[in-house]
Motif scaffolding. Structure first.
Motif, mmCIF file in Angstrom:
data_model
loop_
_atom_site.group_PDB
_atom_site.id
_atom_site.type_symbol
_atom_site.label_atom_id
_atom_site.label_comp_id
_atom_site.label_asym_id
_atom_site.label_seq_id
_atom_site.Cartn_x
_atom_site.Cartn_y
_atom_site.Cartn_z
ATOM 1 N N ASN A 6 -54.079 -146.712 -0.217
ATOM 2 C CA ASN A 6 -55.957 -147.015 -0.570
ATOM 3 C C ASN A 6 -56.329 -146.100 0.388
ATOM 4 O OD1 ASN A 6 -55.827 -148.645 2.276
ATOM 5 N ND2 ASN A 6 -56.178 -149.953 1.054
ATOM 6 N N CYS A 7 -56.614 -145.090 0.947
ATOM 7 C CA CYS A 7 -57.463 -143.977 1.102
ATOM 8 C C CYS A 7 -56.923 -142.420 1.962
ATOM 9 C CB CYS A 7 -57.517 -144.502 3.106
ATOM 10 S SG CYS A 7 -58.671 -143.892 4.178
ATOM 11 N N PHE A 8 -57.636 -141.769 1.400
ATOM 12 C CA PHE A 8 -57.429 -140.055 1.670
ATOM 13 C C PHE A 8 -57.248 -140.047 2.943
ATOM 14 C CE2 PHE A 8 -58.962 -138.746 -2.848
ATOM 15 C CZ PHE A 8 -58.579 -139.713 -3.446
ATOM 16 N N TYR A 9 -58.402 -140.924 4.145
ATOM 17 C CA TYR A 9 -58.018 -139.946 4.906
ATOM 18 C C TYR A 9 -58.764 -140.959 6.464
ATOM 19 C CZ TYR A 9 -59.319 -137.429 9.568
ATOM 20 O OH TYR A 9 -59.447 -137.412 11.198
ATOM 21 N N VAL A 10 -58.089 -141.030 7.229
ATOM 22 C CA VAL A 10 -59.020 -141.685 8.558
ATOM 23 C C VAL A 10 -58.309 -141.153 9.912
ATOM 24 C CG1 VAL A 10 -56.057 -143.748 8.803
ATOM 25 C CG2 VAL A 10 -58.548 -144.478 9.455
ATOM 26 N N GLY A 11 -59.408 -141.943 10.660
ATOM 27 C CA GLY A 11 -59.337 -141.031 11.868
ATOM 28 C C GLY A 11 -60.704 -141.154 12.387
ATOM 29 N N SER A 12 -59.954 -141.189 14.304
ATOM 30 C CA SER A 12 -61.597 -141.436 14.693
ATOM 31 C C SER A 12 -62.778 -140.141 14.287
ATOM 32 C CB SER A 12 -61.605 -141.085 16.030
ATOM 33 O OG SER A 12 -60.984 -139.857 16.874
ATOM 34 N N ILE A 13 -63.521 -140.349 14.884
ATOM 35 C CA ILE A 13 -64.929 -138.943 14.456
ATOM 36 C C ILE A 13 -64.354 -137.953 15.254
ATOM 37 C CG2 ILE A 13 -67.190 -138.170 15.271
ATOM 38 C CD1 ILE A 13 -68.396 -141.407 14.136
ATOM 39 N N ASP A 14 -63.577 -137.316 16.732
ATOM 40 C CA ASP A 14 -63.214 -137.471 17.573
ATOM 41 C C ASP A 14 -61.820 -136.237 16.384
ATOM 42 O OD1 ASP A 14 -65.540 -137.241 19.280
ATOM 43 O OD2 ASP A 14 -64.292 -137.919 20.522
ATOM 44 N N PHE A 32 -57.705 -128.914 4.788
ATOM 45 C CA PHE A 32 -58.257 -130.022 5.105
ATOM 46 C C PHE A 32 -58.437 -130.373 3.060
ATOM 47 C CE2 PHE A 32 -61.162 -133.800 5.636
ATOM 48 C CZ PHE A 32 -59.632 -134.412 6.729
ATOM 49 N N LEU A 33 -58.989 -129.680 3.191
ATOM 50 C CA LEU A 33 -59.610 -129.654 1.776
ATOM 51 C C LEU A 33 -57.986 -129.974 0.549
ATOM 52 C CD1 LEU A 33 -62.361 -127.201 0.588
ATOM 53 C CD2 LEU A 33 -62.534 -129.922 1.138
ATOM 54 N N ASP A 34 -57.163 -129.427 0.860
ATOM 55 C CA ASP A 34 -56.097 -128.944 0.243
ATOM 56 C C ASP A 34 -55.115 -131.199 0.366
ATOM 57 O OD1 ASP A 34 -56.080 -126.896 -0.420
ATOM 58 O OD2 ASP A 34 -54.613 -125.617 1.119
ATOM 59 N N SER A 35 -55.027 -131.081 1.881
ATOM 60 C CA SER A 35 -54.941 -132.689 2.350
ATOM 61 C C SER A 35 -55.447 -133.704 1.797
ATOM 62 C CB SER A 35 -54.918 -132.755 3.759
ATOM 63 O OG SER A 35 -56.713 -133.182 4.048
ATOM 64 N N LEU A 36 -56.541 -133.497 1.282
ATOM 65 C CA LEU A 36 -57.072 -134.457 0.627
ATOM 66 C C LEU A 36 -56.774 -134.124 -0.863
ATOM 67 C CD1 LEU A 36 -60.508 -134.620 1.745
ATOM 68 C CD2 LEU A 36 -59.624 -135.948 2.228
ATOM 69 N N GLU A 37 -57.067 -133.474 -1.556
ATOM 70 C CA GLU A 37 -56.027 -132.951 -2.685
ATOM 71 C C GLU A 37 -54.823 -133.531 -2.623
ATOM 72 O OE1 GLU A 37 -55.306 -129.116 -5.809
ATOM 73 O OE2 GLU A 37 -56.547 -128.803 -4.191
ATOM 74 N N LYS A 38 -53.675 -133.032 -2.571
ATOM 75 C CA LYS A 38 -52.520 -133.772 -2.282
ATOM 76 C C LYS A 38 -53.088 -134.903 -2.259
ATOM 77 C CE LYS A 38 -48.552 -134.052 0.100
ATOM 78 N NZ LYS A 38 -47.157 -133.447 1.034
ATOM 79 N N ARG A 39 -54.056 -135.980 -1.657
ATOM 80 C CA ARG A 39 -53.838 -137.831 -1.592
ATOM 81 C C ARG A 39 -54.328 -138.043 -2.588
ATOM 82 N NH1 ARG A 39 -51.633 -140.599 0.183
ATOM 83 N NH2 ARG A 39 -52.756 -141.782 0.739
ATOM 84 N N TYR A 40 -55.394 -137.319 -3.693
ATOM 85 C CA TYR A 40 -55.807 -137.303 -5.009
ATOM 86 C C TYR A 40 -54.866 -137.249 -6.027
ATOM 87 C CZ TYR A 40 -58.953 -136.253 -9.108
ATOM 88 O OH TYR A 40 -60.130 -136.355 -9.551
ATOM 89 N N ASN A 41 -53.872 -136.115 -6.245
ATOM 90 C CA ASN A 41 -53.240 -136.792 -6.438
ATOM 91 C C ASN A 41 -52.297 -137.543 -6.703
ATOM 92 O OD1 ASN A 41 -54.299 -134.029 -8.220
ATOM 93 N ND2 ASN A 41 -53.131 -132.826 -6.668
ATOM 94 N N ASN A 42 -51.610 -137.963 -5.951
ATOM 95 C CA ASN A 42 -51.105 -138.855 -5.524
ATOM 96 C C ASN A 42 -51.135 -139.799 -6.827
ATOM 97 O OD1 ASN A 42 -49.388 -137.255 -4.047
ATOM 98 N ND2 ASN A 42 -49.702 -137.256 -2.363
ATOM 99 N N ILE A 43 -52.953 -139.887 -6.140
ATOM 100 C CA ILE A 43 -53.480 -141.670 -6.451
ATOM 101 C C ILE A 43 -53.856 -141.655 -7.621
ATOM 102 C CG2 ILE A 43 -55.265 -143.484 -6.880
ATOM 103 C CD1 ILE A 43 -55.026 -142.871 -3.244
ATOM 104 N N TYR A 44 -53.525 -140.477 -8.464
ATOM 105 C CA TYR A 44 -54.278 -139.914 -9.643
ATOM 106 C C TYR A 44 -53.921 -138.785 -10.604
ATOM 107 C CZ TYR A 44 -58.596 -142.345 -7.870
ATOM 108 O OH TYR A 44 -59.435 -143.323 -7.127
ATOM 109 N N PRO A 45 -52.315 -139.444 -10.923
ATOM 110 C CA PRO A 45 -51.424 -137.981 -11.171
ATOM 111 C C PRO A 45 -52.240 -137.424 -12.528
ATOM 112 C CG PRO A 45 -50.096 -140.437 -11.320
ATOM 113 C CD PRO A 45 -51.849 -140.490 -10.692
ATOM 114 N N ASN A 46 -52.703 -137.880 -13.247
ATOM 115 C CA ASN A 46 -53.173 -137.220 -14.242
ATOM 116 C C ASN A 46 -54.951 -137.415 -14.096
ATOM 117 O OD1 ASN A 46 -51.524 -137.327 -16.247
ATOM 118 N ND2 ASN A 46 -51.382 -139.482 -16.220
ATOM 119 N N GLY A 47 -55.312 -136.587 -13.264
ATOM 120 C CA GLY A 47 -56.990 -136.811 -12.628
ATOM 121 C C GLY A 47 -58.299 -136.332 -13.128
#
Length: 247
Positions: A6-14, A32-47
């Motif tokens: 239920n979240c594309f990325y989680v971590g500390s500010i550092d 980093f953009l690629d990792s967000l895109e991968k998460r996006y495609n996993n959640i929204y296959p027809n995004g």
């Protein structure tokens, strides 16, 4: 790093600053953009159009990186690197109309001020064609009720308070703001005058990033090592409960 559905990325500010930004080229890392895109495609296959999503992420991530990397003006104070960061929180299994998974909170920051656990929901807007966008919005008479970014983020704040069991039972404070980081002065008064009645969210514009930074700093000043990520983990793992959203 642990991932959540239920979240594309989680971590500390550092961690976010290290993971997200390429200092040598002064830009958001492609990886980093690629990792967000991968998460996006996993959640929204027809995004939706991923190119527009990547552009929005690129603009917003740079803005937030800058807020986290520089001191509150003339104070030598920085937002704590121990704070938790969640990017693109998906409102999954929430009740009512928001259960549509297209609803996502751009940024959520979590930390502590004295004994108070605080979660801050941030809606970021990066309208590239400022004048055209505002002209379109002014032509929509119901804009203040439906599409005003403060209305959007305040709705997120309200439903999190009422439906996230961890927040509800542990008396976690939830705050929200809209950061319209490239809206220029000529349109600020018009947007401020359209703030929906009763809306308690904060509103920040281009040139007001320091004010937002001070506000976040004050709400998270006492966050200890690993505490921000622990708060984020409890939040993301929480049961979603169906309380009366109209109360």
């Amino acid at each position: 790093m642990k991932t959540f559905d239920n979240c594309f990325y989680v971590g500390s500010i550092d961690e976010f600053r290290k993971d997200n930004y390429d200092k040598n080229n002064n830009c958001v890392k492609k990886s980093f953009l690629d990792s967000l895109e991968k998460r996006y495609n996993n959640i929204y296959p027809n995004g939706r159009d991923i190119d527009n999503e990547r552009k929005a992420w690129k603009d917003s991530l740079k803005q937030m990186h800058n807020r986290f990397s520089f001191e509150v003006k003339n104070t030598k104070k920085f937002i704590s690197g121990n704070c938790g960061v969640m990017i693109e929180y998906v409102f999954k299994n929430y009740p009512g109309e928001i259960e549509d998974h297209w609803h996502r909170a751009d940024f959520i920051i979590c930390g502590r001020q004295k004994e108070n656990i605080n979660i801050i929901v941030i809606e970021l807007k990066s309208w590239s064609k400022d004048g055209k966008c505002i002209s379109m919005l002014k032509s929509c008479n119901k804009w203040a009720d439906s599409n005003h970014p403060m209305n959007q983020v305040f709705k997120y704040q309200d439903i999190i308070k009422k439906s996230n069991k961890y927040v509800n039972e542990d008396n976690v404070n939830v705050y929200s703001c809209a950061y319209l980081h490239n809206i220029q002065n000529k349109n600020i008064d018009w947007i401020r005058n359209k703030v929906p009645a009763g809306n308690m969210s904060k509103l920040f514009f281009c040139g007001e990033g320091n004010d937002m930074k001070q506000w976040i700093y004050d709400l998270t000043i006492d966050t200890s090592e690993n505490e921000g990520k622990e708060i984020a983990s409890k939040f993301l793992n929480s049961e979603i409960i169906n309380l009366d959203l109209d109360s």
